[in-house]
Design an enzyme around this catalytic site. Structure first.
Site, mmCIF file in Angstrom:
data_model
loop_
_atom_site.group_PDB
_atom_site.id
_atom_site.type_symbol
_atom_site.label_atom_id
_atom_site.label_comp_id
_atom_site.label_asym_id
_atom_site.label_seq_id
_atom_site.Cartn_x
_atom_site.Cartn_y
_atom_site.Cartn_z
ATOM 1 N N HIS A 1 9.045 -0.057 0.207
ATOM 2 C CA HIS A 1 10.448 0.838 0.665
ATOM 3 C C HIS A 1 10.980 1.395 -0.770
ATOM 4 O O HIS A 1 11.275 3.147 -0.647
ATOM 5 C CB HIS A 1 11.864 -0.534 -0.181
ATOM 6 N N SER B 1 4.738 -6.196 4.591
ATOM 7 C CA SER B 1 6.050 -6.157 4.797
ATOM 8 C C SER B 1 7.003 -7.020 3.075
ATOM 9 O O SER B 1 5.896 -8.685 3.113
ATOM 10 C CB SER B 1 6.016 -7.012 6.339
ATOM 11 N N ARG C 1 8.691 -9.500 4.591
ATOM 12 C CA ARG C 1 8.472 -11.266 5.156
ATOM 13 C C ARG C 1 7.227 -12.045 4.283
ATOM 14 O O ARG C 1 7.148 -13.246 4.935
ATOM 15 C CB ARG C 1 8.216 -10.950 6.883
ATOM 16 N N ASP D 1 7.480 0.957 10.960
ATOM 17 C CA ASP D 1 8.706 0.129 12.258
ATOM 18 C C ASP D 1 8.973 1.163 13.389
ATOM 19 O O ASP D 1 9.745 1.647 13.207
ATOM 20 C CB ASP D 1 9.901 -1.179 11.531
ATOM 21 N N MET E 1 16.037 -4.439 4.118
ATOM 22 C CA MET E 1 17.003 -5.713 3.905
ATOM 23 C C MET E 1 16.347 -6.951 3.113
ATOM 24 O O MET E 1 16.924 -7.782 2.633
ATOM 25 C CB MET E 1 16.495 -6.710 5.190
ATOM 26 N N GLY E 2 16.900 -6.022 1.741
ATOM 27 C CA GLY E 2 16.107 -6.514 0.764
ATOM 28 C C GLY E 2 14.720 -7.093 0.778
ATOM 29 O O GLY E 2 13.877 -6.092 1.302
ATOM 30 N N GLN F 1 11.128 1.111 16.301
ATOM 31 C CA GLN F 1 12.428 1.030 15.772
ATOM 32 C C GLN F 1 12.870 3.073 14.968
ATOM 33 O O GLN F 1 14.218 3.317 15.186
ATOM 34 C CB GLN F 1 12.773 0.304 14.018
HETATM 35 P P1 AMP Z 1 13.403 -3.619 5.810
HETATM 36 O O1 AMP Z 1 13.252 -3.215 4.814
HETATM 37 O O2 AMP Z 1 11.695 -4.406 6.048
HETATM 38 O O3 AMP Z 1 14.402 -3.623 7.154
HETATM 39 O O4 AMP Z 1 12.727 -2.159 5.633
HETATM 40 C C1 AMP Z 1 13.732 -0.700 5.273
HETATM 41 C C2 AMP Z 1 12.899 0.407 5.874
HETATM 42 O O5 AMP Z 1 11.501 0.273 5.137
HETATM 43 C C3 AMP Z 1 12.817 0.537 7.104
HETATM 44 O O6 AMP Z 1 12.641 2.302 7.890
HETATM 45 C C4 AMP Z 1 11.583 -0.306 7.368
HETATM 46 O O7 AMP Z 1 10.837 0.711 7.679
HETATM 47 C C5 AMP Z 1 10.068 0.246 5.867
HETATM 48 N N1 AMP Z 1 9.336 -0.010 5.304
HETATM 49 C C6 AMP Z 1 9.279 -1.675 5.140
HETATM 50 N N2 AMP Z 1 7.740 -0.884 5.163
HETATM 51 C C7 AMP Z 1 7.234 -0.416 4.912
HETATM 52 C C8 AMP Z 1 6.009 -0.142 4.124
HETATM 53 N N3 AMP Z 1 5.193 -1.121 4.044
HETATM 54 N N4 AMP Z 1 5.846 1.609 4.075
HETATM 55 C C9 AMP Z 1 6.785 2.177 4.447
HETATM 56 N N5 AMP Z 1 7.971 1.826 4.777
HETATM 57 C C10 AMP Z 1 8.315 0.430 4.988
#
Ligand code: AMP
Length: 277
Positions: A37, A185, A187, A150, A30-31, A153
């Site tokens: 990421h 994260s 957020r 996550d 989600m950017g 998820q």
């Molecule tokens: P998001 O952009 O938050 O929806 O995350 C996109 C992908 O990146 C998802 O598969 C998340 O689980 C993964 N992700 C987000 N934060 C982390 C992190 N700190 N370490 C590893 N993977 C992550």
């Protein structure tokens, strides 16, 4: 690096890749790209094929309008970061293209539900599985990369792939953490300086109890974590539980188990999990 918005254009690219027998590694995001990421892209580099990253802030998975509005949107910066990686294609559709009949979601996965985040973010996982199915149909990946950060998820996507008998290899990627031990994260980029300090202090509360939890599992430790967070001013704690890696059932041992936490720092939701074994 190619930036694709159009659904027919991405379908054409996917079909060309198939014609030239190239496998597709897909990393949905989600950017607000951060090292978490990027670790998924690094993982994808271990496999042959073309890496496609999607950036789509999926309105269907936000159960709270304000949360959607406040979600960090840093598209230009994301492109700059991604241009320095092995990512060849960025898919960034508009919500009107993805949801031509209006934003909607279907409940298709029933396993791993009514626990953890599903209890507190009603409809969230339906939004997640809906967008993931749409994206999988468009991108037709051989491998997909999701983060263990996550974890619920991840389990739900695993079930989605299983029940739809998709020929997709789900690669589970470990959490990338900051120095305090918490997973990164998107957020958290909205934290003020004060909230950052609060977050670091919450991290140290969790960390100190984690050591004991790993030594010797005890329900009292979970109560202590919550009490200390509350005493520290964290008024909304969604959960603080130990669950089994395999089926997400409540666990009374550290074997095959993780500590799962979710709480709020002001309006920003923190979720994380920690391997106990
Ligand atoms: P998001 O952009 O938050 O929806 O995350 C996109 C992908 O990146 C998802 O598969 C998340 O689980 C993964 N992700 C987000 N934060 C982390 C992190 N700190 N370490 C590893 N993977 C992550």
């Amino acid at each position: 690096m190619k930036i694709v918005k159009n659904l027919s254009e991405i379908s054409e690219i996917v079909s060309d890749l198939y014609k030239s027998q190239k496998k597709i590694n897909f990393i949905p995001t989600m950017g607000n790209i951060h090292p978490g990421h990027l670790s998924l892209i690094t993982e994808a580099n271990k496999f042959e094929g073309t890496n496609i990253v999607s950036i789509f802030i999926n309105p269907a998975q936000f159960n709270d309008e304000d949360d959607f509005m406040n979600y960090p949107k840093t598209f230009e910066k994301d492109l700059e970061i991604l241009s320095k990686t092995s990512c060849k294609i960025i898919f960034t559709p508009d919500k009107e293209a993805i949801y031509p009949k209006g934003i909607n979601s279907d409940k298709t996965v029933f396993k791993y539900r009514n626990i953890l985040c599903d209890l507190f973010r009603v409809g969230h996982f339906d939004g997640v599985t809906t967008i993931v199915e749409i994206l999988f149909n468009l991108i037709k990946p051989s491998r997909v990369f999701f983060g263990e950060k996550d974890f619920q998820q991840l389990k739900i996507i695993e079930q989605l792939i299983f029940q739809n008998q998709l020929k997709i290899n789900l690669i589970k990627c470990p959490s990338i953490r900051d120095l305090s031990g918490m997973s990164l994260s998107s957020r958290y980029s909205s934290f003020t300086r004060d909230q950052q300090i609060k977050f670091a202090q919450c991290a140290s509360i969790i960390k100190s109890h984690l050591i004991n939890l790993k030594k010797n599992f005890n329900q009292k430790i979970l109560d202590n974590i919550q009490d200390e967070l509350k005493n520290f001013g964290i008024s909304k704690i969604d959960y603080c539980e130990v669950r089994d890696d395999n089926d997400l059932s409540l666990s009374m041992t550290k074997k095959r188990s993780r500590l799962f936490v979710a709480f709020y720092i002001n309006t920003i939701r923190v979720i994380d999990n920690f391997i106990l074994y």
